[in-house]
Design a protein around this motif. Structure first.
Motif, mmCIF file in Angstrom:
data_model
loop_
_atom_site.group_PDB
_atom_site.id
_atom_site.type_symbol
_atom_site.label_atom_id
_atom_site.label_comp_id
_atom_site.label_asym_id
_atom_site.label_seq_id
_atom_site.Cartn_x
_atom_site.Cartn_y
_atom_site.Cartn_z
ATOM 1 N N UNK A 571 0.821 -1.213 0.000
ATOM 2 C CA UNK A 571 0.000 0.000 0.000
ATOM 3 C C UNK A 571 0.859 1.270 0.000
ATOM 4 N N UNK A 572 2.120 1.139 -0.374
ATOM 5 C CA UNK A 572 2.993 2.311 -0.462
ATOM 6 C C UNK A 572 2.622 3.190 -1.647
ATOM 7 N N UNK A 573 2.837 4.484 -1.489
ATOM 8 C CA UNK A 573 2.450 5.442 -2.533
ATOM 9 C C UNK A 573 3.676 6.243 -3.002
ATOM 10 N N UNK A 574 3.726 6.412 -4.317
ATOM 11 C CA UNK A 574 4.801 7.162 -4.979
ATOM 12 C C UNK A 574 4.251 8.560 -5.300
ATOM 13 N N UNK A 575 4.655 9.560 -4.467
ATOM 14 C CA UNK A 575 4.308 10.953 -4.734
ATOM 15 C C UNK A 575 5.395 11.560 -5.624
ATOM 16 N N UNK A 576 4.959 12.324 -6.626
ATOM 17 C CA UNK A 576 5.928 12.912 -7.547
ATOM 18 C C UNK A 576 5.625 14.388 -7.755
ATOM 19 N N UNK A 577 6.684 15.214 -7.730
ATOM 20 C CA UNK A 577 6.535 16.660 -7.925
ATOM 21 C C UNK A 577 7.731 17.172 -8.711
ATOM 22 N N UNK A 608 5.522 5.381 2.019
ATOM 23 C CA UNK A 608 5.371 6.421 1.001
ATOM 24 C C UNK A 608 6.686 7.150 0.745
ATOM 25 N N UNK A 609 6.866 7.574 -0.507
ATOM 26 C CA UNK A 609 8.073 8.305 -0.905
ATOM 27 C C UNK A 609 7.655 9.505 -1.765
ATOM 28 N N UNK A 610 8.264 10.632 -1.472
ATOM 29 C CA UNK A 610 8.090 11.822 -2.313
ATOM 30 C C UNK A 610 9.345 12.013 -3.142
ATOM 31 N N UNK A 611 9.174 11.954 -4.454
ATOM 32 C CA UNK A 611 10.281 12.217 -5.389
ATOM 33 C C UNK A 611 10.110 13.661 -5.864
ATOM 34 N N UNK A 612 10.968 14.543 -5.328
ATOM 35 C CA UNK A 612 10.878 15.972 -5.623
ATOM 36 C C UNK A 612 12.014 16.394 -6.549
ATOM 37 N N UNK A 613 11.621 16.918 -7.738
ATOM 38 C CA UNK A 613 12.599 17.507 -8.661
ATOM 39 C C UNK A 613 12.407 19.021 -8.626
ATOM 40 N N UNK A 614 13.442 19.725 -8.199
ATOM 41 C CA UNK A 614 13.418 21.188 -8.161
ATOM 42 C C UNK A 614 14.605 21.671 -8.992
ATOM 43 N N UNK A 615 14.335 22.061 -10.208
ATOM 44 C CA UNK A 615 15.405 22.409 -11.152
ATOM 45 C C UNK A 615 15.992 23.767 -10.766
ATOM 46 N N UNK A 616 17.262 23.759 -10.408
ATOM 47 C CA UNK A 616 17.917 24.972 -9.917
ATOM 48 C C UNK A 616 17.958 26.045 -10.999
ATOM 49 N N UNK A 617 17.609 27.258 -10.611
ATOM 50 C CA UNK A 617 17.717 28.403 -11.515
ATOM 51 C C UNK A 617 17.926 29.659 -10.685
ATOM 52 N N UNK A 618 18.438 30.699 -11.295
ATOM 53 C CA UNK A 618 18.662 32.005 -10.669
ATOM 54 C C UNK A 618 19.442 31.865 -9.356
ATOM 55 N N UNK A 657 17.957 18.205 -7.961
ATOM 56 C CA UNK A 657 17.983 19.576 -8.488
ATOM 57 C C UNK A 657 18.333 19.639 -9.969
ATOM 58 N N UNK A 658 18.542 18.492 -10.600
ATOM 59 C CA UNK A 658 18.775 18.448 -12.048
ATOM 60 C C UNK A 658 17.470 18.145 -12.764
ATOM 61 N N UNK A 659 17.319 18.713 -13.953
ATOM 62 C CA UNK A 659 16.115 18.476 -14.737
ATOM 63 C C UNK A 659 16.139 17.128 -15.438
ATOM 64 N N UNK A 660 15.057 16.841 -16.143
ATOM 65 C CA UNK A 660 14.915 15.595 -16.894
ATOM 66 C C UNK A 660 14.624 15.892 -18.354
ATOM 67 N N UNK A 661 15.051 15.001 -19.222
ATOM 68 C CA UNK A 661 14.598 15.043 -20.602
ATOM 69 C C UNK A 661 13.112 14.689 -20.633
ATOM 70 N N UNK A 662 12.427 15.135 -21.672
ATOM 71 C CA UNK A 662 10.976 14.902 -21.722
ATOM 72 C C UNK A 662 10.632 13.422 -21.694
ATOM 73 N N UNK A 663 11.387 12.595 -22.383
ATOM 74 C CA UNK A 663 11.093 11.161 -22.396
ATOM 75 C C UNK A 663 11.188 10.574 -20.989
ATOM 76 N N UNK A 664 12.188 11.018 -20.220
ATOM 77 C CA UNK A 664 12.342 10.543 -18.843
ATOM 78 C C UNK A 664 11.241 11.106 -17.951
ATOM 79 N N UNK A 665 10.848 12.345 -18.221
ATOM 80 C CA UNK A 665 9.786 12.971 -17.436
ATOM 81 C C UNK A 665 8.468 12.228 -17.629
#
Length: 915
Positions: A571-577, A608-618, A657-665
């Motif tokens: 019953x584990x949940x994969x949260x993605x942001x 449960x796991x939260x996979x957070x991608x925050x692409x660094x900018x500025x 903090x690194x982005x993803x290619x669209x196919x990976x996203x």
């Protein structure tokens, strides 16, 4: 009056200093003004501050000059000396320039006529740039005050607008292109004689120059040209944005590589632009002018704030110069040609051959640094997101604010000039986002015939202090949006806020609402603007094309295994942001709520796991760097705090903090159970739409700060009876936030899939094509006659009078050689259908009341009126046809009919009889 004895020495001639001469000191200018004031016997308080002196005596000098007596000439010299100082110090002296122009009152047109000769002689003979300084200073004055002083200058000196915009050169190019098209159609050079008389050709190639009288010049563009507006110039979309639709990279060899960009703006607009190779995109490619080195530098930058105020330093330079001075000369023609093709301009030319046209907008480098890294991202971005705590503190200083605002206006001014220079009267110019909110106002002052639209991609939720603490900027932005033909907002919330502010601050503005079209029309200071709501979307196929690929399926499984582990809880949940690492995205609040989630619901630890991608900018900006570091520290603490003895390899949070290619996203979207999109404030946030387009079985946690949540609510996807996602109303309330996490985690897969399917179907039906088509649709502006319910004779008469005005505009534009707009046909078609609605079935007999209070029904035959509409619509179709020989036909048609006058005359007669 000053106590020093009056000297009889000659007063210096204004605008007599050459560029190479030493600059005139403020002390010298003070003495010159004191001397003139003494000669004119004008009382003044002797002060060492030049601005104070100019502000106190400008009105007195104007009064003496207006008397037209022997002292008037000397007073004029005094005014010209003040103007010379203002134009020599455009930024520092603008506040006193505003006082000076205001003191001229109703005499500005006469004054500009007097001073034009001085300015032009100085520019041509001494290499100065006073003309450009005057044009920009008046533009800045109009922006800050809402006046139209720039148009007064055009009226006084008609040739100045034409020289600025290169009108003669543009007319030459268009007429030459028209003749080339005609030659191509008829197949030989000799056939030109049959399609164009000698006078036509002479007119087409004649570029007028020399002096311009008051009667020509400005009005010249309105005079009839040879024949109808050419049909070979159909309407184009001219897209104007700060960011370009491409990315440029320079290889080690010195060659350039150009790639299609992947940002949100490109994804939104590129499908529209790609439909026609004649479409044009104007953007800053990093091509800026560096005055210090007196050469063009081509730079793409990020900015960091230095400790010194008023200065924003470049952080990285990706490409530097157009052609390196130290490169070896090509050894042969083949090498020369190859180098030209791979030079920056060569790469752009090659790009333009296979796509819509891409033109760079070149601006002053120092201006661009402050415009982008300063006002745009240091003030407008946080203010319009209603996050005043992130406004750069330097803007508490009024001097810094005004100086940076001048740079913002000047960049908008350059964009506006380039847009007008590259446009034709039939084009639609589409301006994008908060970087260019003044372009419409400046363009309209240059050419009123243009149709200019604006779309705001971010929220419009400025705090109250935006119009008090930063009033110089706030009121100009509020006023500037009303000078576009039409403005699009992401949400009803943003448009409502804008309307409320207009009502509050512009009490004389007239606001009308069309509930059928859901469009507001606002008239203020003689200009009318239509305001609509157009939630932006995504190009679904750009994501769906990856969903079923075998490599995507494999990648999906790999991502899920990496995130959830080899032996995840059933019953584990994969949260993605996923989002940019920006303070508007609510990442800190999300992490705080996630921490609270495990504190309140320890049964979810190890599951449960939260996979957070925050692409660094500025990263170079202080506020961003501090915010990002704090978020990363909190993420580390969460992983250190929560452990599972039953699942030792489990980590509650993966922070990337690194982005993803669209196919990976897309693979990550497919792997997730629940998407989390919870910004504090966002224009739309397309991530939520991307998630549900790719994965219709996923759940969604969505905050009300996202424009997409407002769109979903408006569409009935979140009601008391049916909640298709988990709403976060307050991202700062960690307890309610974590409760939404918990509800999403416990939701059954069947219910989750049912809700996801509804969201998926809605997003699929409202894609990017629908968004762009809706905004570009000419039928929703205030210029269109809407379908009307005709109940009385007055309604009938009012409708016909509106159509008469449309007919006059059609004829006027055709005779002046200005292409007619598509909304003319829409108006006449709507009017025709409105009349048909009141006719008895199968007849042309109209029925309506003689007056609102009367029960008596009048009957009229409106055969002639309906036929008139048919002829008008046919005429519009004929004018826009590809028939190159339509001039003679137009004359024949014009002699046979008078475009609705007969219909109006009969209508007046009917009304008289009835009365």
């Amino acid at each position: 009056m000053g106590s020093e004895p009056i000297s009889e020495k000659k007063v210096r001639e204004p605008f007599s200093r050459a560029m190479k001469d030493e600059p005139i000191s403020n002390e010298q200018r003070l003495k010159e003004l004191w001397h003139i004031l003494d000669l004119l016997e004008i009382e003044y308080k002797k002060t060492s501050d030049l601005h104070t002196l100019i502000s106190s005596v400008s009105e007195s000098l104007t009064l003496v000059w207006k008397r037209r007596d022997p002292k008037s000439e000397l007073a004029l010299k005094g005014l010209l000396l003040i103007l010379e100082y203002c134009l020599s110090h455009v930024f520092d002296g603008h506040s006193v320039f505003e006082v000076f122009v205001t003191s001229l009152g109703f005499n500005t047109v006469i004054f500009w006529k007097h001073c034009a000769g001085y300015i032009f002689d100085s520019d041509l003979g001494r290499g100065t740039k006073f003309r450009d300084a005057l044009l920009f200073s008046l533009t800045l004055y109009d922006v800050n005050t809402g006046k139209n002083r720039l148009r007064e200058l055009y009226a006084a000196v008609p040739g100045i607008r034409k020289s600025l915009l290169g009108v003669n050169a543009k007319q030459f190019g268009e007429r030459y292109h028209h003749l080339q098209k005609r030659l191509a159609k008829y197949g030989s050079q000799s056939s030109l004689c049959s399609v164009s008389s000698e006078s036509d050709a002479e007119e087409a190639f004649h570029v007028r120059s020399g002096n311009h009288s008051e009667s020509d010049g400005e009005e010249d563009s309105k005079k009839p040209r040879s024949g109808l507006a050419t049909p070979h110039f159909q309407q184009r979309v001219i897209n104007v944005s700060n960011a370009p639709p491409v990315s440029l990279k320079r290889e080690k060899t010195g060659d350039w590589e150009i790639k299609q960009g992947s940002g949100g703006l490109v994804a939104c607009v590129d499908p529209v632009m790609s439909k026609d190779h004649e479409n044009l995109w104007l953007a800053n490619l990093g091509m800026n002018i560096n005055d210090k080195k007196n050469k063009r530098r081509f730079v793409i930058k990020t900015f960091r704030r230095s400790k010194k105020p008023r200065h924003f330093e470049p952080d990285k330079v990706f490409f530097h110069v157009l052609a390196d001075d130290d490169m070896d000369a090509p050894k042969n023609e083949k090498q020369k040609k190859a180098r030209e093709e791979m030079s920056l301009l060569g790469v752009l030319n090659n790009y333009n051959r296979g796509n819509y046209k891409l033109n760079p907008v070149v601006v002053q480098e120092d201006d661009y640094n402050v415009y982008y890294g300063g006002i745009s991202n240091g003030l407008l971005w946080p203010a319009l997101h209603n996050l005043p705590e992130y406004i750069v503190s330097e803007y508490n200083d009024e001097k810094i604010l005004r100086a940076h605002w001048c740079a913002y206006v000047r960049v908008n001014y350059q964009f506006a000039i380039d847009a007008v220079r590259n446009s034709r009267p039939q084009d639609f110019i589409w301006i994008h986002d908060y970087h260019l909110m003044l372009v419409g106002m400046i363009m309209q002052s240059l050419d009123q015939h243009l149709e200019v639209g604006f779309f705001l991609h971010i929220p419009f939720q400025p705090p109250g202090e935006f119009f008090s603490k930063y009033s110089t900027v706030g009121f100009a932005v509020l006023r500037g949006l009303l000078r576009f033909t039409k403005v699009g907002f992401q949400t009803h919330r943003d448009r409502t806020k804008y309307i409320e502010l207009v009502q509050h601050y512009f009490g004389t503005a007239k606001i009308a609402y069309d509930n059928k079209m859901d469009i507001y029309s606002v008239t203020n200071e003689g200009w009318t603007c239509s305001l609509g709501v157009f939630p932006v979307s995504i190009k679904n196929d750009d994501f769906l094309k990856f969903v079923d690929l075998p490599e995507t399926i494999k990648l999906k499984n790999d991502i899920r295994k990496r995130v959830m582990g080899d032996h995840p809880a059933p019953d584990g949940r994969f949260f993605f942001s996923v989002e940019r690492f920006d303070y508007t995205k609510g990442i800190m609040e999300k992490l705080q709520a996630y921490q609270r989630y495990f504190e309140r619901h320890p049964d979810r630890i190890g599951k449960d796991v939260l996979y957070q991608i925050a692409v660094t900018n500025r990263r170079s900006v202080d506020t961003y760097r501090v915010y990002q570091d704090e978020c990363i520290d909190l993420a580390d603490r969460i992983n250190q705090t929560f452990k599972s003895s039953e699942n030792p390899t489990w980590k509650p949070l993966i922070f990337q903090t690194d982005g993803m290619q669209r196919s990976e996203l897309v693979a990550a979207y497919l792997a997730m159970d629940i998407g989390v999109v919870t910004p504090k404030k966002d224009g739309m946030n397309l991530v939520a739409k991307e998630m549900l387009v790719c994965n219709p079985t996923a759940g969604l946690v969505l905050s009300t700060g996202a424009g997409s949540e407002i769109q979903f609510t408006t569409a009935g996807l979140y009601t008391d009876k049916e909640k298709n996602y988990h709403r976060i109303s307050n991202v700062f309330d960690a307890d309610s936030y974590c409760d939404a996490f918990y509800e999403a985690a416990l939701e059954s897969e069947a219910v989750r899939a049912e809700h996801g399917k509804r969201l998926h179907e809605f997003i699929m039906a409202n894609d990017i094509e629908r968004w762009s088509s809706a905004f570009l649709d000419p039928s929703w502006t205030h210029e269109v006659i809407r379908p009307t319910q005709i109940e009385t004779l007055d309604d009938f008469f009012s409708l016909m009078m509106k159509t008469r005005n449309v007919r006059r505009q059609i004829v006027g534009r055709v005779l002046k050689g200005i292409p007619i707009r598509s909304h003319f046909a829409i108006s006449l078609r709507n009017a025709k259908e409105s009349l048909e609605q009141i006719c008895k079935p199968g007849t042309h007999t109209a029925e309506f009341k003689s007056s609102p209070d009367s029960d008596e029904v009048a009957h009229f035959e409106i055969d002639n009126e309906l036929q008139e509409f048919e002829r008008d619509l046919s005429f519009i179709e004929y004018v826009q046809s590809d028939d190159a020989d339509n001039v003679e036909q137009f004359v024949d048609v014009s002699l046979k009919r008078e475009f609705g006058r007969a219909g109006i005359s009969k209508l007046k007669l009917k009304k008289k009889v009835l009365e």
